[in-house]
Enzyme design. Structure first.
Site, PDB file in Angstrom:
ATOM      1  N   GLY A 440       0.793  -1.233   0.000  1.00 60.72           N
ATOM      2  CA  GLY A 440       0.000   0.000   0.000  1.00 60.72           C
ATOM      3  C   GLY A 440       0.814   1.267   0.000  1.00 60.72           C
ATOM      4  O   GLY A 440       0.670   2.110  -0.874  1.00 60.72           O
ATOM      5  N   TRP A 569      -5.627  -0.294  17.336  1.00 61.90           N
ATOM      6  CA  TRP A 569      -4.533   0.672  17.308  1.00 61.90           C
ATOM      7  C   TRP A 569      -4.977   2.068  17.712  1.00 61.90           C
ATOM      8  O   TRP A 569      -4.307   3.054  17.429  1.00 61.90           O
ATOM      9  CB  TRP A 569      -3.875   0.677  15.929  1.00 61.90           C
ATOM     10  CG  TRP A 569      -3.060  -0.560  15.697  1.00 61.90           C
ATOM     11  CD1 TRP A 569      -2.828  -1.570  16.582  1.00 61.90           C
ATOM     12  CD2 TRP A 569      -2.369  -0.920  14.500  1.00 61.90           C
ATOM     13  NE1 TRP A 569      -2.046  -2.541  16.016  1.00 61.90           N
ATOM     14  CE2 TRP A 569      -1.744  -2.171  14.741  1.00 61.90           C
ATOM     15  CE3 TRP A 569      -2.216  -0.314  13.256  1.00 61.90           C
ATOM     16  CZ2 TRP A 569      -0.971  -2.815  13.770  1.00 61.90           C
ATOM     17  CZ3 TRP A 569      -1.446  -0.961  12.287  1.00 61.90           C
ATOM     18  CH2 TRP A 569      -0.830  -2.188  12.546  1.00 61.90           C
ATOM     19  N   GLU A 613      -3.535  -9.484  17.308  1.00 59.68           N
ATOM     20  CA  GLU A 613      -3.066  -8.926  18.583  1.00 59.68           C
ATOM     21  C   GLU A 613      -4.211  -8.608  19.530  1.00 59.68           C
ATOM     22  O   GLU A 613      -3.997  -8.427  20.724  1.00 59.68           O
ATOM     23  CB  GLU A 613      -2.212  -7.689  18.355  1.00 59.68           C
ATOM     24  CG  GLU A 613      -2.969  -6.420  18.061  1.00 59.68           C
ATOM     25  CD  GLU A 613      -2.035  -5.260  17.807  1.00 59.68           C
ATOM     26  OE1 GLU A 613      -2.317  -4.178  18.310  1.00 59.68           O
ATOM     27  OE2 GLU A 613      -1.023  -5.433  17.121  1.00 59.68           O
ATOM     28  N   HIS A 649      -4.676  -7.628   4.650  1.00 59.46           N
ATOM     29  CA  HIS A 649      -3.244  -7.761   4.961  1.00 59.46           C
ATOM     30  C   HIS A 649      -3.063  -7.912   6.460  1.00 59.46           C
ATOM     31  O   HIS A 649      -3.716  -7.238   7.251  1.00 59.46           O
ATOM     32  CB  HIS A 649      -2.474  -6.528   4.477  1.00 59.46           C
ATOM     33  CG  HIS A 649      -1.058  -6.491   4.965  1.00 59.46           C
ATOM     34  ND1 HIS A 649      -0.111  -7.413   4.548  1.00 59.46           N
ATOM     35  CD2 HIS A 649      -0.427  -5.679   5.857  1.00 59.46           C
ATOM     36  CE1 HIS A 649       1.039  -7.146   5.151  1.00 59.46           C
ATOM     37  NE2 HIS A 649       0.869  -6.113   5.950  1.00 59.46           N
ATOM     38  N   HIS A 702      11.215  -4.103   7.138  1.00 50.08           N
ATOM     39  CA  HIS A 702      11.701  -3.514   8.377  1.00 50.08           C
ATOM     40  C   HIS A 702      13.220  -3.586   8.490  1.00 50.08           C
ATOM     41  O   HIS A 702      13.792  -3.168   9.488  1.00 50.08           O
ATOM     42  CB  HIS A 702      11.052  -4.206   9.576  1.00 50.08           C
ATOM     43  CG  HIS A 702       9.573  -3.979   9.645  1.00 50.08           C
ATOM     44  ND1 HIS A 702       8.673  -4.853   9.082  1.00 50.08           N
ATOM     45  CD2 HIS A 702       8.834  -2.975  10.167  1.00 50.08           C
ATOM     46  CE1 HIS A 702       7.440  -4.400   9.280  1.00 50.08           C
ATOM     47  NE2 HIS A 702       7.523  -3.269   9.924  1.00 50.08           N
TER      48      HIS A 702
END
Length: 766
Positions: A440, A569, A613, A649, A702
């Protein structure tokens, strides 16, 4: 007298000083000494901010991650970096990021090495570097980092309480890299912990906080026995051990904890209030009980009167044995609410960041030790704020509540099965085998950030800002055309953050200016504040996607963040079930999905990076969460026609154990992280027949390392052994916003070339 302590303080700095110092060092723009000096300054500021707390944590500061710190303290370095002879800090960053600072020398492998695997810290958005174990793993103490910080703090007059990860949690959160059992390493690990505690004791330290949060999860008998073995072994330590748990109740592990030979136990009383009296009854009379009474993970003011109502009898019962603290480390909240000058005044009055939470703790201590009248003004101000929030008409929207009440199962159903949809989509999209795409975002350049800052500051108008963003979108399209990608994205130049961007356009959200929280390393996020009922006043992304699509004939993905990720989040309101807030978000995102489809967008990606999570820490409680989380995703995604392809995703999530729930989401294609784990996450597909398309990430974004064609081909061949090639996509493992174009172009060039070679090898060179 009740005493106070803190479990940990945000390490990034009120203005993200650590982030900028880290990144300058990694780019070779500053020296190692300069980076270390910033660290020392931040530690001093953090300790000063905790003035008045009886025991202040030391060792909670990290240049990247506390679990990685523990690995280096224990001498548990991956084999691939053991031959490095440069500075320890550079080797540390090699494990964290994949290679050391550019200026570093002395490596046997100057081209860099694979970074350590990264995953979520329990059910938070913080990522830790996973310890690696083999049957022949050895441990050797290097306590220098912690001892230096203890001496540094004591020189400043700080009453220190060093913080370390406990041995059983350290093993439990790591991974075997061979067929060995990591628990078998405990006998080799415990002598190093004994040496560490001895070294700490030699510094004149009274208490050590030893975090064993794995105790709030379900444990097999062997792991329970490991706790008995470990703490019998450590019971002779000259320092007192405060066994610390957080994020949930102990449940069946409570008798185990109460019986361990430690000097004190910390219980998360925000999440385990019902266990306080049970633990008091079972804990030996000479043990300290620490209660986490202030929520360390959310930013709402604590109701101090309500806390005192239940805590005062406990204080009378325990006397000097009672300590109070935040429920967990304050790593998970921003530093200082006083820095917020633009936040709506009414909403600001409802909040408490790290510094304010410690002030709440000091107020509670004074009320318990000296009576409520000693802090009457503080308590009255707190009551006014609590009542203001409860009574505010800004919090509740009857129209939104009615929409949620009207949700039916039909909203979450696609019109046809995946097989039928896939055939229709293939006819329209005409994609080759192993289609290539990205997740993205493309690099957030200095030009993008400058334009955004100028627009927010009012130095450029909206039209000028729009042109600047369109220029960046056009650049992304040109680059993707040159690369030869099959499905494009617009690059998300206009987005500051994948959650904040949407929150800014939804009613029911508020935003801080400096409310930064560390996600991993130098990556910081500024979670929006979900304070009220959620609705979407107008389209949020359509004009940007339409503009991008106008520049190319290739299919352009519409990019959205899913309701579960926006929820997980955000700092979420605590006055209604999270499931209800998620349903409100799902209805808002559904409106955006339908508007994108109406605008002619053929592929829409709805990211649910944070789905896993949000899982409760105990497996027995998973299904309730997964039911409403998956239902919320389906509500937002499944109103489209068969011809519209829906992607999702997930990044850095151990999703194998929820694969059935992921399949129930019924996305046409899912992209996941698999590069750092060397496709390990795909092992589940050997036994689970995942029905839809999947893109296993082949480029670890990352890390600054650039994957070669050969590496990508090897990873995809591993994937093709488990997933039919006709259902595989080729993509990075996450968005590219944190990378530089100089890294992205060669990496994606290799990725596209690898996909083409795979097609040739399969006899499908379409």
């Amino acid at each position: 007298m009740v005493r106070t302590h803190n479990l940990g303080f945000p390490r990034i700095g009120a203005d993200r000083e650590l982030k900028f110092a880290q990144e300058a060092y990694w780019k070779g723009q500053s020296s190692r000494d300069q980076l270390k000096a910033v660290g020392a300054d931040l530690r001093r500021l953090n300790w000063n901010a905790q003035h008045g707390i009886d025991f202040i944590p030391v060792g909670d500061f990290s240049f990247y991650d506390q679990m990685l710190d523990m690995s280096f303290t224990l001498g548990n370095l991956p084999e691939r970096v053991r031959g490095y002879h440069g500075d320890v800090l550079d080797n540390y960053f090699r494990v964290a990021r994949g290679r050391s600072a550019p200026a570093a020398t002395g490596s046997d492998n100057p081209d860099g090495v694979a970074a350590g695997e990264m995953t979520k810290w329990f059910d938070t958005n913080y990522h830790y570097i996973v310890p690696e174990f083999r049957g022949d793993t050895t441990f050797a103490l290097d306590a220098s980092r912690l001892i230096e910080q203890i001496r540094e703090a004591k020189a400043l007059g700080v009453n220190v309480k060093p913080v370390i990860i406990g041995p059983v949690t350290y093993l439990a959160l790591g991974k075997e890299k061979d067929d060995s059992d990591r628990l078998s390493l405990l006998p080799k690990l415990l002598p190093v912990y004994q040496q560490l505690l001895e070294a700490i004791g030699c510094e004149g330290v009274e208490w050590v906080q030893i975090d064993e949060s794995i105790l709030v999860t379900e444990l097999e008998p062997a792991w329970k026995q490991a706790f008995e073995t470990a703490y019998q072994s450590l019971s002779s330590s000259r320092t007192k051990l405060l066994l610390t748990t957080y994020f949930g109740p102990l449940l069946e592990n409570l008798p185990l904890v109460a019986g361990l030979p430690v000097a004190g136990v910390h219980l998360d009383a925000v999440n385990a209030r019902d266990e306080v009296q049970v633990l008091i009854e079972q804990l030996p009379a000479d043990r300290v009980l620490s209660l986490g009474v202030i929520n360390g993970r959310n930013i709402w003011k604590a109701d101090l009167h309500a806390i005192l109502d239940w805590l005062e009898p406990v204080a009378k019962q325990l006397g000097d044995r009672l300590w109070i603290a935040p429920s967990c480390s304050l790593l998970h909240v921003p530093v200082d609410l006083d820095s917020e000058q633009k936040l709506d005044g009414e909403i600001k009055s409802w909040l408490a960041f790290a510094k304010q939470k410690l002030e709440e703790l000091r107020t509670l201590k004074s009320a318990l030790n000296d009576g409520r009248d000693a802090v009457r003004a503080q308590l009255d101000a707190n009551r006014t704020a609590i009542q203001s929030r409860r009574q505010s008409p800004r919090v509740n929207n009857p129209t939104v509540k009615a929409a949620v009440a009207g949700i039916t199962g039909q909203l979450g159903q696609r019109k046809s099965s995946f097989t039928q949809r896939a055939a229709k989509q293939a006819e329209i999209l005409k994609l080759p085998r192993y289609p290539t795409t990205t997740i993205g975002s493309f690099p957030q350049t200095s030009e993008i950030r400058r334009a955004r800052s100028q627009f927010k500051a009012g130095t450029i108008d909206e039209a000028t800002y729009r042109v600047a963003m369109q220029n960046e979108i056009a650049r992304c399209v040109r680059e993707q055309e040159a690369l030869g990608l099959d499905v494009f994205v617009h690059g998300e130049a206009e987005r500051n953050d994948m959650v904040e961007y949407f929150g800014e356009q939804l009613d029911g959200y508020a935003f801080s200016t400096l409310g930064w929280v560390q996600s991993y390393g130098s990556r910081c996020v500024k979670p929006p504040i979900l304070f009220g009922d959620i609705s979407r006043p107008k389209a949020m992304t359509v004009k940007w996607i339409k503009y991008a699509q106008s520049l190319t004939k290739k299919p352009m993905k519409g990019m959205l963040t899913g309701p579960v990720t926006i929820l997980n989040w955000s700092f979420v309101r605590d006055d209604q079930p999270r499931s209800v807030s998620c349903q409100q978000l799902a209805l808002a995102i559904r409106e955006e999905v339908l508007d994108l489809e109406q605008a002619g967008v053929q592929i829409i990606q709805i990211d649910e990076a944070a789905l896993r999570e949000g899982l409760p820490l105990r497996r027995s409680q998973w299904q309730e969460y997964l039911t409403w989380a998956v239902d919320s995703y389906r509500i937002c995604a499944n109103g489209v026609a068969d011809e519209t392809q829906i992607h999702t995703h997930m990044c850095y999530s151990e999703f194998n154990d929820i694969i059935e729930a992921i399949a129930q989401m019924d996305a046409d294609a899912i992209t996941i992280e698999t590069s750092r784990s060397d496709m390990e996450l795909l092992e589940v597909f050997e036994t689970f027949n995942y029905p839809n398309q999947i893109g296993p990430g082949v480029y670890d974004i990352h890390s600054p390392n650039i994957p070669s064609e050969e590496q990508i081909i090897a990873l995809m061949k591993k994937a093709a052994k488990r997933i039919p090639p006709e259902r595989l996509w080729v993509n990075p493992d996450c968005g590219l916003k944190t990378r530089q174009w100089e890294e992205v172009i060669p990496a994606l060039t290799n990725m596209v070339s690898a996909a083409r070679k795979l097609r040739v090898a399969d006899g499908n060179n379409a």
